[in-house]
Design a protein around this motif. Structure first.
Motif, PDB file in Angstrom:
ATOM      1  N   ASP A 172     -36.536 -31.798  10.035  1.00  0.00           N
ATOM      2  CA  ASP A 172     -35.202 -31.458  10.549  1.00  0.00           C
ATOM      3  C   ASP A 172     -35.324 -31.066  12.021  1.00  0.00           C
ATOM      4  O   ASP A 172     -35.537 -29.897  12.341  1.00  0.00           O
ATOM      5  CB  ASP A 172     -34.616 -30.294   9.726  1.00  0.00           C
ATOM      6  CG  ASP A 172     -33.151 -30.021  10.055  1.00  0.00           C
ATOM      7  OD1 ASP A 172     -32.700 -30.376  11.167  1.00  0.00           O
ATOM      8  OD2 ASP A 172     -32.461 -29.440   9.204  1.00  0.00           O
ATOM      9  N   ALA A 174     -33.294 -30.697  14.567  1.00  0.00           N
ATOM     10  CA  ALA A 174     -32.394 -29.710  15.180  1.00  0.00           C
ATOM     11  C   ALA A 174     -32.784 -28.291  14.761  1.00  0.00           C
ATOM     12  O   ALA A 174     -32.812 -27.367  15.592  1.00  0.00           O
ATOM     13  CB  ALA A 174     -30.948 -30.004  14.798  1.00  0.00           C
ATOM     14  N   MET A 175     -33.110 -28.101  13.472  1.00  0.00           N
ATOM     15  CA  MET A 175     -33.507 -26.777  13.015  1.00  0.00           C
ATOM     16  C   MET A 175     -34.826 -26.363  13.667  1.00  0.00           C
ATOM     17  O   MET A 175     -34.983 -25.230  14.114  1.00  0.00           O
ATOM     18  CB  MET A 175     -33.683 -26.755  11.485  1.00  0.00           C
ATOM     19  CG  MET A 175     -32.414 -26.575  10.677  1.00  0.00           C
ATOM     20  SD  MET A 175     -31.384 -25.208  11.201  1.00  0.00           S
ATOM     21  CE  MET A 175     -32.251 -23.832  10.504  1.00  0.00           C
ATOM     22  N   ALA A 176     -35.776 -27.305  13.718  1.00  0.00           N
ATOM     23  CA  ALA A 176     -37.079 -26.980  14.310  1.00  0.00           C
ATOM     24  C   ALA A 176     -36.890 -26.535  15.763  1.00  0.00           C
ATOM     25  O   ALA A 176     -37.463 -25.539  16.199  1.00  0.00           O
ATOM     26  CB  ALA A 176     -38.011 -28.185  14.235  1.00  0.00           C
ATOM     27  N   ARG A 177     -36.046 -27.253  16.487  1.00  0.00           N
ATOM     28  CA  ARG A 177     -35.808 -26.915  17.886  1.00  0.00           C
ATOM     29  C   ARG A 177     -35.201 -25.520  17.990  1.00  0.00           C
ATOM     30  O   ARG A 177     -35.566 -24.724  18.846  1.00  0.00           O
ATOM     31  CB  ARG A 177     -34.882 -27.961  18.530  1.00  0.00           C
ATOM     32  CG  ARG A 177     -34.851 -27.902  20.037  1.00  0.00           C
ATOM     33  CD  ARG A 177     -33.983 -29.009  20.634  1.00  0.00           C
ATOM     34  NE  ARG A 177     -34.298 -30.307  20.094  1.00  0.00           N
ATOM     35  CZ  ARG A 177     -33.419 -31.080  19.423  1.00  0.00           C
ATOM     36  NH1 ARG A 177     -32.173 -30.686  19.268  1.00  0.00           N
ATOM     37  NH2 ARG A 177     -33.792 -32.247  18.961  1.00  0.00           N
TER      38      ARG A 177
END
Lengths: 286, 242
Positions: A172, A174-177
């Motif tokens: 994921d 976006a979540m990791a970022r």
């Protein structure tokens, strides 16, 4: 005994497919791009290695330069080709990638000539045998390299903080970022590693056949694309299994139905049959 | 600690939340309630930096963070357990926690993992299992635990109880109260008004992107009929009809 020899031969070819296909599936998993130009980078690795080995007399030096150099070239392909078109539909990147692959093959032909390069002294051509079972030195090294490099990669992905962040980014982005993972760095590392693995496969193939030619990436490119579909796109473990399975099927097929079909035809027949039965691949990604 | 001033947010041309004023203090639980599409999740996502701000300001400890990147907000002490949890499903519980604490240096990681496991002992038993294979309640624990790994002072928790067994909901709210006791501010979204009124200190009711009722949880309990009417819940009307 024949069966054992065929299995070993299959695992040798499968190791080569694995080294190349894992990089391809890593790129797909991260960016959803079918990175056809991967095979162009593969060939680049073989050319750099053969030129440096012949100039210096050291294959090791050739490999030590070629692998990181192709890794950097892979990063450049990401930066210059894929990054500007990431927000376009996936077929745009696919077309761009096919285009780059053709350009690379033609460039090798123009620069190095159509007939290919050979090593001025053949390497690893001796045969290693345990009892009746034997393989060429380059073939043994192929298996060791595939096992060693892919184990190392698995350890990095599982045991290091960056490896965990890498896998989180695949899962994921976006979540990791949002948790502070530098997902751009993950992409560069991903291309570096994938391209370096392809280069190592190409160098070993070049040593094995004592030949580097402009189109040496063509057949591997089709086969590894099919392998990553079989393995479940983006699924690294599935890709490994599919690589080895294809290698073994090819080896057996060459003996048992080789009078009907040549080796590459057998491989593609297998792929077509599997995809007819399981279009999602043998090991569909979750 | 957190202060929204006339905050509007949305997606492209669509407005999800209109001029919302809201405060969350340290050691306080504030519940956002409202019908589907009222703007609850959008509010949390805007505070975390995932939804475009279209007006107003978001202040955290007096600093205007309206245009800060999501990661900078995590670093400054705001953590999100998002709608649908969005765990890294192929990664183990431990690895999810590692990513959650990515803005903090590796040295603090072990200590923060201990903190999370002390809060949710059940996760210790599931530590090396892929997060995607856990039950809904366990996944919610991972989502909250992952958010805690960044050492937040403000926790944003979406859909605390949605789809969970009552026992698991109790465990999660037990943990949320424990966080409040440590001085964290908690802003949560809750479908069940009953749960929200029981757990929260203050309640804010959203309807079509606007705050239509706010007050203490005790006041909310006294006005539950009014609030249910705002929510347009079938429950209130169905009860009245029967």
């Amino acid at each position: 005994m024949l069966q054992l020899e065929l299995t070993i031969q299959g695992l040798i070819n499968g190791s080569m497919y694995a080294l190349m296909a894992v990089g391809l599936t890593l790129v797909y998993g991260l960016l959803r791009i079918l990175h056809v130009a991967h095979a162009g980078l593969y060939t680049l690795g073989a050319y750099i290695a053969v030129l440096i080995a012949n100039a210096s007399g050291s294959l090791l030096l050739g490999a030590a330069v070629a692998i990181p150099a192709v890794g950097l070239a892979g990063m450049a392909v990401y930066r210059l080709l894929y990054e500007p078109i990431l927000d376009r539909p996936p077929y745009v990147a696919l077309i761009a990638s096919i285009g780059l692959f053709i350009v690379m093959e033609e460039a090798y032909r123009l620069v190095f000539g159509p007939y290919g390069e050979t090593f001025s002294t053949p390497y690893l051509a001796g045969r290693l045998a345990i009892g009746p079972i034997g393989a060429k030195g380059a073939e043994v090294l192929m298996v060791i390299a595939a096992f060693g490099l892919l184990t190392l990669l698995a350890l990095l992905a599982r045991r290091t903080r960056f490896g965990v962040a890498w896998r989180a980014t695949v899962s994921d982005p976006a979540m990791a970022r949002s948790f502070g993972v530098d997902t751009i760095k993950v992409r560069y590392v991903n291309f570096f590693v994938a391209s370096g693995l392809a280069a190592s496969a190409a160098i070993l193939v070049a040593v094995l056949n004592n030949l580097v030619e402009p189109t040496m990436g063509s057949v591997p490119s089709y086969k590894t694309l099919a392998i990553i579909v079989l393995g479940g796109l983006g699924n690294v473990a599935g890709t490994l299994a599919a690589s080895l399975a294809l290698g073994v099927i090819e080896a057996f097929g060459t003996i048992y139905i080789g009078h009907l079909l040549d080796r590459d035809a057998i491989a593609f027949l297998f792929l077509v049959l599997v995809l007819m039965i399981r279009p999602q691949g043998l090991f569909a990604a979750k | 600690m957190l202060r929204l001033e006339a905050m509007s947010c949305g997606y492209g041309g669509m407005r999800a939340v209109e001029a919302l004023d809201l405060e969350v203090g340290a050691g306080e639980i504030v519940a956002l309630v409202g019908a589907n599409g009222a703007g609850k999740s959008s509010t949390l996502m805007a505070i975390a930096g995932h939804v475009e701000l279209q007006g107003g300001r978001i202040l955290f400890d007096g600093d205007d963070i309206s245009s800060a990147a999501p990661m900078a907000r995590v670093a400054s002490g705001i953590a999100l357990a998002p709608e649908g949890r969005r765990l890294f499903r192929d990664l183990s519980v431990r690895e999810n926690l590692v990513v959650g604490g990515y803005v903090r240096d590796a040295g603090r990681q072990a200590r923060n993992i201990e903190t999370v496991l002390a809060l949710f002992p059940r996760l210790a038993e599931r530590f090396e299992r892929p997060a995607g294979t856990l039950s809904g309640g366990e996944q919610q624990m991972v989502a909250i635990g992952r958010a805690l790994m960044s050492e937040p002072r403000l926790m944003l928790i979406d859909e605390v109880s949605l789809g969970l067994m009552p026992k698991m909901v109790d465990v999660c709210y037990g943990a949320i109260r424990a966080l409040r006791a440590r001085g964290l501010g908690v802003l949560l979204v809750e479908q069940s008004t009953e749960r929200a009124f029981a757990a929260a200190d203050r309640v804010c009711v959203l309807e079509s992107g606007r705050a239509v009722w706010r007050g203490s949880a005790a006041e909310a309990r006294g006005n539950s009929a009014v609030i249910d009417a705002y929510l347009g819940v079938g429950r209130a009307t169905a009860d009245a009809a029967s």
